[in-house]
Design a protein around this motif. Sequence first.
Motif, PDB file in Angstrom:
ATOM      1  N   ARG A   1      10.338   5.573 -10.593  1.00  0.00           N
ATOM      2  CA  ARG A   1      10.999   6.187 -11.750  1.00  0.00           C
ATOM      3  C   ARG A   1      10.141   7.230 -12.455  1.00  0.00           C
ATOM      4  NH1 ARG A   1      13.788   1.792 -15.504  1.00  0.00           N
ATOM      5  NH2 ARG A   1      14.746   3.702 -16.248  1.00  0.00           N
ATOM      6  N   TYR A   2       8.824   7.036 -12.495  1.00  0.00           N
ATOM      7  CA  TYR A   2       8.029   7.834 -13.411  1.00  0.00           C
ATOM      8  C   TYR A   2       6.911   8.656 -12.772  1.00  0.00           C
ATOM      9  CZ  TYR A   2      10.235   4.568 -16.654  1.00  0.00           C
ATOM     10  OH  TYR A   2      11.142   3.831 -17.353  1.00  0.00           O
ATOM     11  N   LEU A   3       6.528   8.378 -11.544  1.00  0.00           N
ATOM     12  CA  LEU A   3       5.336   9.028 -10.980  1.00  0.00           C
ATOM     13  C   LEU A   3       5.681  10.399 -10.415  1.00  0.00           C
ATOM     14  CD1 LEU A   3       2.366   8.919 -10.307  1.00  0.00           C
ATOM     15  CD2 LEU A   3       2.916   7.769  -8.167  1.00  0.00           C
ATOM     16  N   ALA A   4       5.072  11.437 -10.986  1.00  0.00           N
ATOM     17  CA  ALA A   4       5.119  12.790 -10.423  1.00  0.00           C
ATOM     18  C   ALA A   4       3.859  12.938  -9.580  1.00  0.00           C
ATOM     19  CB  ALA A   4       5.185  13.836 -11.532  1.00  0.00           C
ATOM     20  N   ALA A   5       3.970  12.688  -8.270  1.00  0.00           N
ATOM     21  CA  ALA A   5       2.800  12.561  -7.407  1.00  0.00           C
ATOM     22  C   ALA A   5       2.098  13.902  -7.228  1.00  0.00           C
ATOM     23  CB  ALA A   5       3.219  12.005  -6.059  1.00  0.00           C
ATOM     24  N   PRO A   6       0.796  13.983  -7.515  1.00  0.00           N
ATOM     25  CA  PRO A   6       0.045  15.218  -7.266  1.00  0.00           C
ATOM     26  C   PRO A   6      -0.340  15.335  -5.799  1.00  0.00           C
ATOM     27  CG  PRO A   6      -1.388  13.577  -8.252  1.00  0.00           C
ATOM     28  CD  PRO A   6      -0.025  12.962  -8.185  1.00  0.00           C
ATOM     29  N   LYS A   7      -0.659  16.548  -5.360  1.00  0.00           N
ATOM     30  CA  LYS A   7      -1.007  16.796  -3.968  1.00  0.00           C
ATOM     31  C   LYS A   7      -2.321  16.126  -3.582  1.00  0.00           C
ATOM     32  CE  LYS A   7      -1.446  20.556  -0.616  1.00  0.00           C
ATOM     33  NZ  LYS A   7      -1.477  22.030  -0.419  1.00  0.00           N
ATOM     34  N   SER A   8      -3.190  15.862  -4.563  1.00  0.00           N
ATOM     35  CA  SER A   8      -4.493  15.262  -4.268  1.00  0.00           C
ATOM     36  C   SER A   8      -4.367  13.889  -3.628  1.00  0.00           C
ATOM     37  CB  SER A   8      -5.321  15.162  -5.559  1.00  0.00           C
ATOM     38  OG  SER A   8      -4.640  14.378  -6.525  1.00  0.00           O
ATOM     39  N   LEU A   9      -3.224  13.184  -3.832  1.00  0.00           N
ATOM     40  CA  LEU A   9      -3.040  11.868  -3.236  1.00  0.00           C
ATOM     41  C   LEU A   9      -2.878  11.938  -1.721  1.00  0.00           C
ATOM     42  CD1 LEU A   9      -0.610  10.217  -5.831  1.00  0.00           C
ATOM     43  CD2 LEU A   9      -3.041   9.754  -5.533  1.00  0.00           C
ATOM     44  N   LEU A  10      -2.557  13.144  -1.186  1.00  0.00           N
ATOM     45  CA  LEU A  10      -2.364  13.277   0.249  1.00  0.00           C
ATOM     46  C   LEU A  10      -3.675  13.255   1.023  1.00  0.00           C
ATOM     47  CD1 LEU A  10       0.432  16.004   0.420  1.00  0.00           C
ATOM     48  CD2 LEU A  10       0.651  13.569   0.851  1.00  0.00           C
ATOM     49  N   ASP A  11      -4.801  13.481   0.331  1.00  0.00           N
ATOM     50  CA  ASP A  11      -6.072  13.598   1.033  1.00  0.00           C
ATOM     51  C   ASP A  11      -6.411  12.326   1.798  1.00  0.00           C
ATOM     52  OD1 ASP A  11      -6.225  16.129   0.020  1.00  0.00           O
ATOM     53  OD2 ASP A  11      -7.480  15.561  -1.701  1.00  0.00           O
ATOM     54  N   ARG A  12      -6.292  11.151   1.134  1.00  0.00           N
ATOM     55  CA  ARG A  12      -6.628   9.898   1.816  1.00  0.00           C
ATOM     56  C   ARG A  12      -5.849   8.693   1.320  1.00  0.00           C
ATOM     57  NH1 ARG A  12     -12.557   8.097  -0.655  1.00  0.00           N
ATOM     58  NH2 ARG A  12     -11.943   8.109  -2.850  1.00  0.00           N
ATOM     59  N   ASP A  13      -4.981   8.879   0.326  1.00  0.00           N
ATOM     60  CA  ASP A  13      -4.296   7.745  -0.283  1.00  0.00           C
ATOM     61  C   ASP A  13      -2.900   7.511   0.275  1.00  0.00           C
ATOM     62  OD1 ASP A  13      -6.421   7.191  -2.047  1.00  0.00           O
ATOM     63  OD2 ASP A  13      -5.780   8.811  -3.365  1.00  0.00           O
ATOM     64  N   VAL A  14      -2.318   8.478   0.972  1.00  0.00           N
ATOM     65  CA  VAL A  14      -1.010   8.322   1.616  1.00  0.00           C
ATOM     66  C   VAL A  14      -1.140   8.812   3.053  1.00  0.00           C
ATOM     67  CG1 VAL A  14       1.438   8.915   1.570  1.00  0.00           C
ATOM     68  CG2 VAL A  14       0.193   8.658  -0.583  1.00  0.00           C
ATOM     69  N   VAL A  15      -0.996   7.899   4.011  1.00  0.00           N
ATOM     70  CA  VAL A  15      -1.182   8.234   5.423  1.00  0.00           C
ATOM     71  C   VAL A  15       0.017   7.736   6.211  1.00  0.00           C
ATOM     72  CG1 VAL A  15      -2.651   7.953   7.453  1.00  0.00           C
ATOM     73  CG2 VAL A  15      -3.686   8.044   5.174  1.00  0.00           C
ATOM     74  N   GLN A  16       0.598   8.631   7.010  1.00  0.00           N
ATOM     75  CA  GLN A  16       1.704   8.218   7.881  1.00  0.00           C
ATOM     76  C   GLN A  16       1.131   7.477   9.076  1.00  0.00           C
ATOM     77  OE1 GLN A  16       4.730  11.179   8.851  1.00  0.00           O
ATOM     78  NE2 GLN A  16       4.804  10.389  10.932  1.00  0.00           N
ATOM     79  N   VAL A  17       1.599   6.234   9.314  1.00  0.00           N
ATOM     80  CA  VAL A  17       1.049   5.414  10.397  1.00  0.00           C
ATOM     81  C   VAL A  17       2.040   5.222  11.537  1.00  0.00           C
ATOM     82  CG1 VAL A  17      -0.557   4.191   8.911  1.00  0.00           C
ATOM     83  CG2 VAL A  17       1.762   3.304   9.184  1.00  0.00           C
ATOM     84  N   ALA A  18       3.305   5.517  11.333  1.00  0.00           N
ATOM     85  CA  ALA A  18       4.293   5.345  12.401  1.00  0.00           C
ATOM     86  C   ALA A  18       5.496   6.223  12.120  1.00  0.00           C
ATOM     87  CB  ALA A  18       4.728   3.879  12.519  1.00  0.00           C
ATOM     88  N   SER A  19       6.124   6.657  13.239  1.00  0.00           N
ATOM     89  CA  SER A  19       7.337   7.460  13.157  1.00  0.00           C
ATOM     90  C   SER A  19       8.292   6.963  14.231  1.00  0.00           C
ATOM     91  CB  SER A  19       7.028   8.945  13.361  1.00  0.00           C
ATOM     92  OG  SER A  19       8.218   9.703  13.474  1.00  0.00           O
ATOM     93  N   LEU A  20       9.508   6.668  13.863  1.00  0.00           N
ATOM     94  CA  LEU A  20      10.457   6.099  14.809  1.00  0.00           C
ATOM     95  C   LEU A  20      10.731   7.016  15.998  1.00  0.00           C
ATOM     96  CD1 LEU A  20      12.245   3.666  15.373  1.00  0.00           C
ATOM     97  CD2 LEU A  20      14.060   4.760  14.067  1.00  0.00           C
ATOM     98  N   PRO A  21      10.973   8.323  15.827  1.00  0.00           N
ATOM     99  CA  PRO A  21      11.165   9.192  17.005  1.00  0.00           C
ATOM    100  C   PRO A  21       9.959   9.198  17.935  1.00  0.00           C
ATOM    101  CG  PRO A  21      11.936  10.282  15.021  1.00  0.00           C
ATOM    102  CD  PRO A  21      11.219   9.054  14.590  1.00  0.00           C
TER     103      PRO A  21
END
Length: 737
Positions: free
Chosen positions: A708-728
Amino acid sequence: MLSTPRSTSPQPAEPLPIRRLQESLINRIAAGEIIHRPASALKELIENSLDAHATSIRITIKDGGMKLLQIQDNGCGIRKSDLPILAERFTTSKLSTFTDLSHIRTYGFRGEALASISHVAHLSVVTKTKLETCAWKACYSEGILVEPKPGQNADPKPCAGNDGTTITIEDLFYNTPTRLSALRSASEEYSRILDVITKYAIHNSKVAFVCKKAGSPSPDLSSPSASETSNTIRLLYGHSVAKELVLVKVSSKDQSTEDTDMDVDETTDDPESWNAEAYISNANYQAKKMVFLLFINHRLVESSRMKRAFEAVYNGILPKGSSPFIYLSLEIDPRSVDVNVHPTKREVHFLNEDSIVEKISDAFQKALTVQSHSRVFEYQTLLTGGIVSADQDLSLSKKRKGKQRESSDNEEHDDSSSAISKAGEIKKKTLSQHKVRTSLKDRTLDSMFPVANPAQITKSSSSKGQPDEPSPAIIRSRDIKESECFLTSVTKLRQNLHKGKHKHLTEILEKHTFVGIVDLPRSLSLVQYSTNLYLVNHGSLAEELFYQLGLRQFGDFNRLKLEPAPSLRTLIEIAVNAEESTKESSMTKTQLVDRIVQILMTRREMLAEYFSLNITEKGRVESLPLLLRDYTPNLDNLPSFLMRLGPQVDWTSETECFDTFLRELAYFYTPGATAVPPLPLPMSEDGKAQEKAERWQIQHLLFPAMRRYLAAPKSLLDRDVVQVASLPELYKVFERC
């Protein structure tokens, strides 16, 4: 061998005489039939308020209603002349002759509720009618007026008050210790009270209900007046229930369903006429326990026969072990209903019950047949890709526009080929690897194990079994509104948040499905978005969330009260002594403590005004800012938080001061934010309970607040959000195997 007699009590030679019971004993026995627990007393009082045409009902509770239960309404009030007999048995304004029972339309009619309460508790009433110039207060015990204080007479006393009635019950079951000892814990009794209020609030959506604990600044349950039933269900039971509801209407004349426009208040001369309105969940909603709200002629009742019939309707639709949500309001001609069959009016009898239940069940079956296209999965064919940069997003949009221009040119030259192409696109089958599967049961890793509710952790060790699931009205978080602030520094900080917002990452967090906590000490969790699975550092996300919540509520924080208030100097001394870096400082530890205490004491007025961090003149920390309702930070980190406010906050610049203070506050609120990671030692029972509570807060409070409230900054992409799997991509791997 000696034999022992079976009974040593002498056999009576003659029958025992029949005696008339004492009046006080009779009244207490009768009271036990009506008042079983605080929730049953509150039910009677709510019905009295609704009978008085109240549009606002406010309820205050202390210790689960055992110490205090107060209800205030804005109804028509009670005449002063009626107060002397108000709490006597069989005194009512709703019934005069036996024939009146055949067309009774009010909740109460026997005149036993207040009388029963006065025999097992201390009862006081403050009431005022619109025609009277002041309110009147009266106190009752054993059904009669009593003096409020020794030496005073028992007559009602004039006092200040608003139109309506306020009834206060104190020390419930003080004179029946057996009944008092049979009650559950205060938190469980409070949950039962919230459940009763929730049911009446849904059926009486035009009435505003508010319930809170005594001394609490904000309510635990609040429903607006003049609302719709569906909106009230959404507010009190949550969006997951409301989005799957189907409206069904049926009457004795026809088989109306959800699209039928029927006046449920229509009256008729036929004594066997009836009509019903229901909100039932479709096949997409599944719960472990059935929620069945049944109102017959606006009276909350129970019917095992109806419950079994409706469960049978869902048996062929829902998986085994799953249950529906059903709210049913049935209106029958009062001449066909007997409401006087149970002391608490929990059950009613009415004519043609079998045929009515069968007809309603058929209407449910028909509505569910229309709605039940999918039971387990939702499918989404238009997908966004992975996390792309703004430049890549711009290039993609240009390519799409170019293709659209080519398509329009081809249409001018060959309309027939374009038509064939479009038809082919419509019939094209969506591949399995491009379907988004999200379980509508919201199944998570923690759902496979018992998850502790922090409200139940303090439950006494004598209680057995798993704690009940918390009411949705309790779990649901309140809307956090942005405070009005005209300081240039705060406005600038808020603008910076919007400028630094990463659009796609924010969308992932807004529409994610929580999978589970992977590693609590390392703050790692799994979330699903679209066809991708992401590993996120929930600690870093929470720290950014709490910073933004602090900025959002600047100058208008709720307070987290500390009782007893600890000493500021003592807390800072604890942190300074435990801090290793203080050994390298040129100042002694005493000098460091004095310096930090001086900084905070000289700015305590500013801290109290802007951040609700109240420090008394004697150096006692009375309260902390509360960033998220129902979320309690780890107070073991409080000394470190106060110590860091000295060196880590830039007190020389207004903007930097607010920014760095909110960063330190967010770090204090972050789960698992400790200077030294815990050692892998065997965990005690208290430690296990704390870990369960922390897991519960992360799943049920933090991640919903991020949506509801988090406007995520780009800095979180450095190491805090990582894609680990993709269905295709996984399908490609399986195809090669």
